[in-house]
Write a protein that holds these residues in place. Structure first.
Motif, PDB file in Angstrom:
ATOM      1  N   ARG A   7     -68.472  10.041  15.424  1.00  0.00           N
ATOM      2  CA  ARG A   7     -67.811  10.554  14.230  1.00  0.00           C
ATOM      3  C   ARG A   7     -66.616  11.435  14.598  1.00  0.00           C
ATOM      4  NH1 ARG A   7     -68.160  15.021  11.103  1.00  0.00           N
ATOM      5  NH2 ARG A   7     -69.771  15.892  12.437  1.00  0.00           N
ATOM      6  N   ILE A   8     -66.804  12.308  15.591  1.00  0.00           N
ATOM      7  CA  ILE A   8     -65.699  13.177  16.023  1.00  0.00           C
ATOM      8  C   ILE A   8     -64.565  12.332  16.599  1.00  0.00           C
ATOM      9  CG2 ILE A   8     -65.040  14.963  17.675  1.00  0.00           C
ATOM     10  CD1 ILE A   8     -66.624  16.090  15.441  1.00  0.00           C
ATOM     11  N   TRP A   9     -64.931  11.351  17.391  1.00  0.00           N
ATOM     12  CA  TRP A   9     -63.911  10.491  17.992  1.00  0.00           C
ATOM     13  C   TRP A   9     -63.186   9.682  16.928  1.00  0.00           C
ATOM     14  CZ3 TRP A   9     -60.793  10.207  21.745  1.00  0.00           C
ATOM     15  CH2 TRP A   9     -60.209   9.006  22.130  1.00  0.00           C
ATOM     16  N   ALA A  10     -63.930   9.215  15.917  1.00  0.00           N
ATOM     17  CA  ALA A  10     -63.312   8.469  14.831  1.00  0.00           C
ATOM     18  C   ALA A  10     -62.365   9.348  14.019  1.00  0.00           C
ATOM     19  CB  ALA A  10     -64.393   7.879  13.927  1.00  0.00           C
ATOM     20  N   LYS A  13     -59.193   9.647  16.059  1.00  0.00           N
ATOM     21  CA  LYS A  13     -58.399   8.423  16.026  1.00  0.00           C
ATOM     22  C   LYS A  13     -57.681   8.252  14.693  1.00  0.00           C
ATOM     23  CE  LYS A  13     -61.584   5.460  17.285  1.00  0.00           C
ATOM     24  NZ  LYS A  13     -62.198   4.148  17.657  1.00  0.00           N
ATOM     25  N   CYS A  14     -58.319   8.736  13.639  1.00  0.00           N
ATOM     26  CA  CYS A  14     -57.694   8.624  12.320  1.00  0.00           C
ATOM     27  C   CYS A  14     -56.504   9.580  12.191  1.00  0.00           C
ATOM     28  CB  CYS A  14     -58.726   8.920  11.242  1.00  0.00           C
ATOM     29  SG  CYS A  14     -58.107   8.785   9.557  1.00  0.00           S
ATOM     30  N   HIS A  15     -56.607  10.753  12.803  1.00  0.00           N
ATOM     31  CA  HIS A  15     -55.592  11.794  12.617  1.00  0.00           C
ATOM     32  C   HIS A  15     -54.843  12.119  13.916  1.00  0.00           C
ATOM     33  CE1 HIS A  15     -57.428  12.369   8.737  1.00  0.00           C
ATOM     34  NE2 HIS A  15     -58.566  12.786   9.259  1.00  0.00           N
ATOM     35  N   TRP A  16     -54.828  11.222  14.874  1.00  0.00           N
ATOM     36  CA  TRP A  16     -54.292  11.573  16.187  1.00  0.00           C
ATOM     37  C   TRP A  16     -52.811  11.918  16.137  1.00  0.00           C
ATOM     38  CZ3 TRP A  16     -50.401   8.833  18.604  1.00  0.00           C
ATOM     39  CH2 TRP A  16     -50.103   7.574  18.087  1.00  0.00           C
ATOM     40  N   LYS A  17     -52.046  11.311  15.259  1.00  0.00           N
ATOM     41  CA  LYS A  17     -50.621  11.612  15.185  1.00  0.00           C
ATOM     42  C   LYS A  17     -50.387  13.060  14.765  1.00  0.00           C
ATOM     43  CE  LYS A  17     -49.231   6.858  14.110  1.00  0.00           C
ATOM     44  NZ  LYS A  17     -48.615   5.962  13.099  1.00  0.00           N
ATOM     45  N   LEU A 129     -53.392  26.544  10.312  1.00  0.00           N
ATOM     46  CA  LEU A 129     -53.809  26.250   8.948  1.00  0.00           C
ATOM     47  C   LEU A 129     -53.954  24.754   8.700  1.00  0.00           C
ATOM     48  CD1 LEU A 129     -54.361  27.345   6.084  1.00  0.00           C
ATOM     49  CD2 LEU A 129     -51.926  27.110   5.642  1.00  0.00           C
ATOM     50  N   GLN A 130     -52.967  23.983   9.124  1.00  0.00           N
ATOM     51  CA  GLN A 130     -53.008  22.548   8.858  1.00  0.00           C
ATOM     52  C   GLN A 130     -54.106  21.852   9.650  1.00  0.00           C
ATOM     53  OE1 GLN A 130     -51.751  21.497   6.375  1.00  0.00           O
ATOM     54  NE2 GLN A 130     -49.564  21.763   6.120  1.00  0.00           N
ATOM     55  N   LEU A 131     -54.384  22.345  10.851  1.00  0.00           N
ATOM     56  CA  LEU A 131     -55.472  21.736  11.618  1.00  0.00           C
ATOM     57  C   LEU A 131     -56.827  22.037  10.978  1.00  0.00           C
ATOM     58  CD1 LEU A 131     -55.353  19.991  14.157  1.00  0.00           C
ATOM     59  CD2 LEU A 131     -56.044  21.978  15.481  1.00  0.00           C
ATOM     60  N   VAL A 132     -56.977  23.263  10.442  1.00  0.00           N
ATOM     61  CA  VAL A 132     -58.205  23.607   9.727  1.00  0.00           C
ATOM     62  C   VAL A 132     -58.357  22.749   8.473  1.00  0.00           C
ATOM     63  CG1 VAL A 132     -59.317  25.418   8.368  1.00  0.00           C
ATOM     64  CG2 VAL A 132     -58.405  25.953  10.622  1.00  0.00           C
ATOM     65  N   LYS A 133     -57.273  22.575   7.727  1.00  0.00           N
ATOM     66  CA  LYS A 133     -57.315  21.747   6.516  1.00  0.00           C
ATOM     67  C   LYS A 133     -57.585  20.284   6.849  1.00  0.00           C
ATOM     68  CE  LYS A 133     -54.103  22.377   3.423  1.00  0.00           C
ATOM     69  NZ  LYS A 133     -52.725  22.514   2.882  1.00  0.00           N
ATOM     70  N   LEU A 134     -57.129  19.857   8.006  1.00  0.00           N
ATOM     71  CA  LEU A 134     -57.291  18.457   8.387  1.00  0.00           C
ATOM     72  C   LEU A 134     -58.731  18.123   8.752  1.00  0.00           C
ATOM     73  CD1 LEU A 134     -55.753  15.798   8.954  1.00  0.00           C
ATOM     74  CD2 LEU A 134     -55.420  16.605  11.285  1.00  0.00           C
ATOM     75  N   TYR A 135     -59.384  19.005   9.530  1.00  0.00           N
ATOM     76  CA  TYR A 135     -60.717  18.702  10.054  1.00  0.00           C
ATOM     77  C   TYR A 135     -61.836  19.498   9.403  1.00  0.00           C
ATOM     78  CZ  TYR A 135     -58.513  15.969  13.742  1.00  0.00           C
ATOM     79  OH  TYR A 135     -57.798  15.015  14.436  1.00  0.00           O
ATOM     80  N   TYR A 351     -65.473  21.458  24.498  1.00  0.00           N
ATOM     81  CA  TYR A 351     -66.777  20.790  24.504  1.00  0.00           C
ATOM     82  C   TYR A 351     -67.881  21.695  23.954  1.00  0.00           C
ATOM     83  CZ  TYR A 351     -71.087  18.766  26.297  1.00  0.00           C
ATOM     84  OH  TYR A 351     -72.351  18.260  26.405  1.00  0.00           O
ATOM     85  N   LEU A 352     -67.870  22.988  24.351  1.00  0.00           N
ATOM     86  CA  LEU A 352     -68.929  23.901  23.924  1.00  0.00           C
ATOM     87  C   LEU A 352     -68.922  24.120  22.413  1.00  0.00           C
ATOM     88  CD1 LEU A 352     -68.731  26.575  26.769  1.00  0.00           C
ATOM     89  CD2 LEU A 352     -70.425  24.753  26.483  1.00  0.00           C
ATOM     90  N   SER A 353     -67.718  24.120  21.817  1.00  0.00           N
ATOM     91  CA  SER A 353     -67.641  24.328  20.365  1.00  0.00           C
ATOM     92  C   SER A 353     -68.209  23.143  19.596  1.00  0.00           C
ATOM     93  CB  SER A 353     -66.193  24.577  19.950  1.00  0.00           C
ATOM     94  OG  SER A 353     -65.381  23.452  20.252  1.00  0.00           O
ATOM     95  N   TYR A 354     -68.251  21.988  20.227  1.00  0.00           N
ATOM     96  CA  TYR A 354     -68.878  20.815  19.616  1.00  0.00           C
ATOM     97  C   TYR A 354     -70.393  20.880  19.737  1.00  0.00           C
ATOM     98  CZ  TYR A 354     -70.716  16.057  19.602  1.00  0.00           C
ATOM     99  OH  TYR A 354     -71.483  14.948  19.391  1.00  0.00           O
ATOM    100  N   ARG A 355     -70.884  21.433  20.842  1.00  0.00           N
ATOM    101  CA  ARG A 355     -72.318  21.468  21.102  1.00  0.00           C
ATOM    102  C   ARG A 355     -73.013  22.647  20.431  1.00  0.00           C
ATOM    103  NH1 ARG A 355     -74.611  16.794  22.177  1.00  0.00           N
ATOM    104  NH2 ARG A 355     -73.366  15.601  23.676  1.00  0.00           N
ATOM    105  N   TYR A 356     -72.334  23.780  20.295  1.00  0.00           N
ATOM    106  CA  TYR A 356     -72.974  24.997  19.804  1.00  0.00           C
ATOM    107  C   TYR A 356     -72.220  25.545  18.598  1.00  0.00           C
ATOM    108  CZ  TYR A 356     -75.087  24.676  24.428  1.00  0.00           C
ATOM    109  OH  TYR A 356     -75.735  24.222  25.537  1.00  0.00           O
ATOM    110  N   SER A 357     -72.935  26.303  17.773  1.00  0.00           N
ATOM    111  CA  SER A 357     -72.333  26.848  16.559  1.00  0.00           C
ATOM    112  C   SER A 357     -71.367  27.982  16.894  1.00  0.00           C
ATOM    113  CB  SER A 357     -73.425  27.358  15.615  1.00  0.00           C
ATOM    114  OG  SER A 357     -74.125  28.443  16.213  1.00  0.00           O
TER     115      SER A 357
END
Length: 496
Positions: A7-10, A13-17, A129-135, A351-357
């Motif tokens: 899901r993270i990788w998808a 890929k959707c927003h890579w630009k 801000l835009q990265l937070v709004k994006l993801y 990586y750690l931010s993906y694994r832990y809260s």
């Protein structure tokens, strides 16, 4: 074990630009913020100014960076306006670097760096801000990567500058053979100044000429950096052209494009981010915890970014002073090691931010900062431990800002207010706390440097604990919101 789930990788890929564009703009930010320190003595020669005069250039850049961070939220309303602003600011940075060699007076140089600082502040706010709004709820991982690119830019720019720096006095007076500063003196001054405005005691002992023939090649370094930075506005312009294609409306918000996560990304929470902070009618309906969370989050990053700026600014001065009395050349590596460890830490925390809260990462990071500061005070006579402590401190403190930003926005349902508040608070702390600690060092001695950093570390952890307490009250209040508020803006799963 997969490094990232599908899901993270998808999502990427959707927003890579968009994502790569924001990362590249932050690389430009890093280039600009780390370039002034190493070149400041050559710029002093170029402008025929004294050290006291040239240090005002640091203040000019930092002050207008703070102003830009505060004003950046004004340009966040739509995707097109944000991209136009990022394109303009990144292009301005290249233009400023190209004209700095033409600034032959310290006032002109201060104006140029003020313009660059303003552009940097706007970039800081809009990109976060835009990265937070994006993801949204997945933004922590991508924010860590965003801030990693600051470190990459900050590491590249001194490497570009180093071959063009003067080894001896770059202004030759009539009696330069007798009074010119030695290469070791200039190296000591450069390392003292590299921390963005670190105070230098007894400046008068260094006989630096202000009148005479200028011998410096630093102009080439600025022009090379301007060229290195040019692909950044080009990338933003390419993304803007893509946004004007028929398949994508120019006014579409970034958050409306995230359709791969399990929640409806185009909901009102994302769409209202542009105007919530500036709409007093909407703010009146917010509970007190809404504002208190932003204030506490801003206070935490005010202190931690202030510690980063202060440590980078004064660790060299501390190392060459009693009781360590470290050699100038050896002590000069401390600042580079500190920034390198911050960069490596942000890479690891992707990586750690993906694994832990985020709360767990913040608690561990802040406790690590306190532990390292205490150990540095205990082993204050050990040069070896100063290097070890500097490295570990950079690793621990590196993730605090991006983790705090992602955590606060998550609590407040991505209204966009927290990003502006936290970015502005971090810029304020980096400037003001450094000035406060510098004045304490001047009056109380170099040992007070570690004491100040340790005390502020304890304060930041206490504020974080208070933040967690207020966060629980805020969550409980949301389960039964009072009438008249718009806390139910967030759409239910399956809603339109």
């Amino acid at each position: 074990m997969k490094l990232l789930d599908e899901r993270i990788w998808a999502l990427f890929k959707c927003h890579w630009k968009y994502t790569l564009t924001y990362w590249s703009v932050f690389f430009s930010f890093g280039l600009c913020i780390a370039f002034l320190g190493p070149t400041v003595l050559d710029l002093r020669c170029q402008t025929h100014s004294s050290l006291q005069q040239i240090t005002w250039v640091f203040f000019s850049q930092q002050f207008f960076l703070l102003v830009g961070s505060s004003l950046g939220g004004l340009f966040k309303k739509t995707l097109l306006s944000s991209l136009w602003t990022l394109f303009s600011c990144s292009l301005i940075i290249s233009l400023v670097f190209s004209i700095i060699p033409l600034c032959n007076h310290v006032s002109l140089l201060s104006v140029a760096m003020a313009i660059a600082g303003l552009a940097m502040g706007v970039i800081d706010t809009i990109s976060n801000l835009q990265l937070v709004k994006l993801y949204q709820r997945d933004s922590a991982t991508f924010l860590q990567a965003l801030h990693f690119f600051i470190g990459v830019g900050a590491l590249v720019s001194p490497l570009v500058a180093d071959p063009f720096l003067s080894d001896d006095s770059c202004v030759l007076g009539s009696n330069w053979t007798l009074n010119s500063s030695s290469a070791s003196d200039l190296g000591h001054l450069r390392n003292s100044l590299v921390g963005q405005g670190g105070a230098i005691a007894n400046i008068s002992q260094y006989p630096l000429h202000t009148e005479g023939a200028v011998i410096t090649r630093v102009s080439y370094a600025f022009w090379i950096i301007a060229l290195i930075n040019l692909p950044v506005p080009a990338a933003v312009l390419a993304l803007m052209c893509h946004e004007r294609l028929p398949c994508s409306s120019p006014g579409t918000r970034l958050i409306e494009r995230g359709r791969l996560s399990g929640r409806p990304p185009g909901g009102p929470a994302g769409q209202s981010a542009g105007g919530c902070c500036c709409n007093l009618a909407k703010l009146r309906g917010r509970p007190a915890t809404f504002f208190l969370l932003q204030a506490l989050g801003g206070a935490v990053v005010f202190i931690t970014d202030g510690i980063i700026g202060s440590y980078a600014g004064f660790v060299y001065t501390y190392a060459v002073s009693p009781p360590l009395l470290m050699g100038h050349r050896t002590a000069g590596y401390l600042d580079s090691i500190f920034w390198a460890s911050i960069t490596v830490g942000r890479l690891a925390f992707i990586y750690l931010s993906y694994r832990y809260s985020a709360p767990r990462l913040l608690a561990v990071s802040l406790l690590g900062v306190i532990l390292v500061q205490c150990l540095l005070m205990i082993f204050y006579t050990s040069c070896v431990f100063l290097f070890i402590g500097t490295c570990v401190l950079g690793l621990c403190i590196s993730s605090v800002f991006p983790s705090m930003l992602a955590f606060t926005e998550d609590i407040l349902d991505y209204k966009g207010c927290a990003t502006t508040v936290l970015v502005t608070s971090a810029s304020s702390g980096e400037m003001l706390l450094q000035l406060i600690i510098g004045s304490v060092i001047d009056s109380q001695g170099s040992y007070s440097f570690l004491l100040c950093c340790t005390v502020t570390s304890f304060i930041s952890f206490c504020l974080f604990l208070l933040f967690l307490s207020v966060q629980r009250h805020h969550r409980n209040g949301q389960t039964d919101p009072p009438q008249g508020t718009d806390l139910k803006e967030k759409p239910q799963p399956g809603g339109s």
